[in-house]
Enzyme design. Structure first.
Site, PDB file in Angstrom:
ATOM      1  N   GLY A 174       0.742  -1.228  -0.219  1.00 48.07           N
ATOM      2  CA  GLY A 174      -0.008   0.038   0.250  1.00 48.07           C
ATOM      3  C   GLY A 174       1.048   1.001  -0.025  1.00 48.07           C
ATOM      4  N   ASN A 175       0.242   2.346   0.387  1.00 43.05           N
ATOM      5  CA  ASN A 175       1.196   3.529   0.034  1.00 43.05           C
ATOM      6  C   ASN A 175       0.358   4.707   1.207  1.00 43.05           C
ATOM      7  OD1 ASN A 175      -1.183   5.741  -0.751  1.00 43.05           O
ATOM      8  ND2 ASN A 175      -1.220   3.475  -2.242  1.00 43.05           N
ATOM      9  N   ASN A 176       1.312   5.792   1.851  1.00 42.79           N
ATOM     10  CA  ASN A 176       0.757   6.695   3.225  1.00 42.79           C
ATOM     11  C   ASN A 176      -0.379   7.314   2.474  1.00 42.79           C
ATOM     12  OD1 ASN A 176       2.290   5.919   4.815  1.00 42.79           O
ATOM     13  ND2 ASN A 176       4.426   6.928   4.282  1.00 42.79           N
ATOM     14  N   SER A 177      -1.524   7.065   1.598  1.00 44.29           N
ATOM     15  CA  SER A 177      -2.255   8.312   0.946  1.00 44.29           C
ATOM     16  C   SER A 177      -3.079   8.453   1.888  1.00 44.29           C
ATOM     17  CB  SER A 177      -2.642   7.982   0.022  1.00 44.29           C
ATOM     18  OG  SER A 177      -3.379   9.323  -0.724  1.00 44.29           O
TER      19      SER A 177
ATOM     20  N   ALA B 296      -3.629   7.773  -5.062  1.00 45.61           N
ATOM     21  CA  ALA B 296      -2.097   7.172  -5.094  1.00 45.61           C
ATOM     22  C   ALA B 296      -2.669   5.633  -5.397  1.00 45.61           C
ATOM     23  CB  ALA B 296      -1.309   6.976  -4.313  1.00 45.61           C
TER      24      ALA B 296
END
Ligand code: CTP
Length: 393
Positions: free
Chosen positions: A201-204, A266
């Protein structure tokens, strides 16, 4: 702004304190006019302390100031919350027999009314006709919320929450420059499963996408939010997705008929080739496991490529980079051209401070200009919408 808050005699009067507090905290000069019955539910001392202004609803004090005219004339906005069936009827009849009703009669300011009463009273033909009269005269009457009423009963008739009232009231001053425009916004970040419990995943945080939703809606757009793994989303009206593939499918279903697509999500450029249906075990993976990744389609570029054949849609991409200044603009412009979009909203996320924060600094990069903007995410969202409105003219 100078705002009059009228409070009429219903149990929700105590919640009007929250409306006053929010307006004062937002920097407005708030004068409160409770009716005599409202003061049975909430005290003048409370209203004075919260509004930071004197509260004197008596028509016959300070008569030399002609306050029943002065208050209405000097107001920029009038909010009545809660509004009882009786207040609505008296206003529809044009009565001016107390300070609140005469101030409304003496004012040319926009008026927002937040009704609160039992369902039967709201649905009563007299109330319905009175509400229709107020609306026909340009008074903004909110729909009551559905939920718990005074007693054990529940139904339609609850006063909308203070945040909703304040938002609706302040929105009366927002330009309605996106009416009849369909805006599709993606927010959050996609997740690509590794196994049944883990993902890439990502930090968005999705806050920018939510701010865009709020801003577009307040300006009259017909907005749809596609939410990729938002922790705090909308209470209703969003389509939830998780993987890039799910986002792609939803976009393909929704994009027809859309006037503006804002890809704030994102999106993972890669996914795990064969995610495991069961949880992977360390004993089986060893100390240097390898994940086989395959490339995801570029969803924005796919839509951009189709648009080249003539679809009149405004396409906005986002680019979170660890670059600054000219390098940030140059990278954004490359994406603008590669994805065939109208605008890339670029920001420097070095250090990660912008994720989950209310503040942001963005660059609006189009074919022939780059504009810088810094402020809250809602202010940034409005700056992006200003750009869209100008571009679509
Ligand atoms: N995007 C997309 N599909 C992808 C990746 C990105 O639609 N598979 C969209 C994003 O939603 C964003 C824009 O493209 O609006 C730019 O995303 P970004 O990740 O910055 O671009 P990439 O082309 O993936 O470039 P980078 O190499 O910097 O990751």
């Amino acid at each position: 702004m100078r705002i009059l808050v009228g409070i009429t005699g219903g149990i929700a009067a105590y919640k009007a304190v929250g409306v006053v507090r929010q307006l004062v905290e937002a920097g407005h000069d708030v004068k409160v006019i409770p009716t005599a019955n409202a003061l049975r539910f909430v005290g003048a001392a409370t209203l004075e302390a919260i509004s930071k202004n004197a509260v004197d609803p008596d028509l016959y004090t300070d008569v030399a100031d002609v306050k029943h005219v002065e208050l209405g004339q000097s107001a920029d906005l009038i909010i009545v919350a809660p509004a009882t069936a009786s207040f609505i009827a008296r206003t529809a009849a044009g009565l001016g027999d107390d300070l609140l009703s005469s101030s409304i009669l003496a004012s040319k300011a926009p008026v927002l009314v937040a009704p609160a009463m039992h369902t039967e009273m709201w649905e009563n033909p007299s109330t319905a006709a009175n509400v229709a009269t107020l609306r026909a005269r340009g008074i903004n009457v909110l729909e009551p919320a559905v939920g718990r009423l005074t007693g054990e009963d529940s139904g339609k008739g609850r006063m909308p929450e203070p945040e909703a009232i304040v938002e609706a009231a302040l929105n009366l001053f927002v330009p309605q420059d996106l009416t009849h425009i369909r805006v599709l916004i993606t927010a959050g970040g996609t997740r690509e499963p590794i196994d049944s419990v883990r993902f890439i995943g990502n930090n968005s945080s999705g806050l920018m996408g939510l701010a865009l939703y709020k801003a577009a809606k307040s300006r009259g757009a017909d907005v749809q939010l596609v939410a990729a793994n938002l922790q705090r989303g909308l209470t209703e009206g969003q389509v939830d997705v998780s993987t890039t593939e799910e986002l792609r499918e939803t976009l393909n279903n929704q994009v027809a008929g859309t006037d503006v697509l804002i890809m704030a999500a994102a999106i993972s450029d890669y996914r795990v080739e064969t995610p495991s249906a069961a949880k992977l075990k360390k004993a089986d993976l060893g100390s240097t496991p390898v994940l086989n990744l395959v490339e995801n389609p570029d969803l924005l570029a796919e839509i951009g490529a189709k648009r080249a054949s003539g679809r009149p849609i405004t396409l906005i991409g986002f680019a979170a980079e660890t670059l600054a200044g000219d390098d940030l603009v140059a990278s954004a412009r490359k994406k603008l051209e590669a994805k065939k979009v109208d605008l890339i909203v670029a920001n420097d996320v070095t250090g990660g401070a912008v994720f989950g924060s209310d503040a942001t600094a963005i660059k609006l990069v189009s074919a022939n200009e780059d504009l810088s903007f810094a402020g809250s995410k809602l202010e940034a969202a409005n700056a992006i919408i200003d750009w869209i409105v100008t571009a679509r003219k």
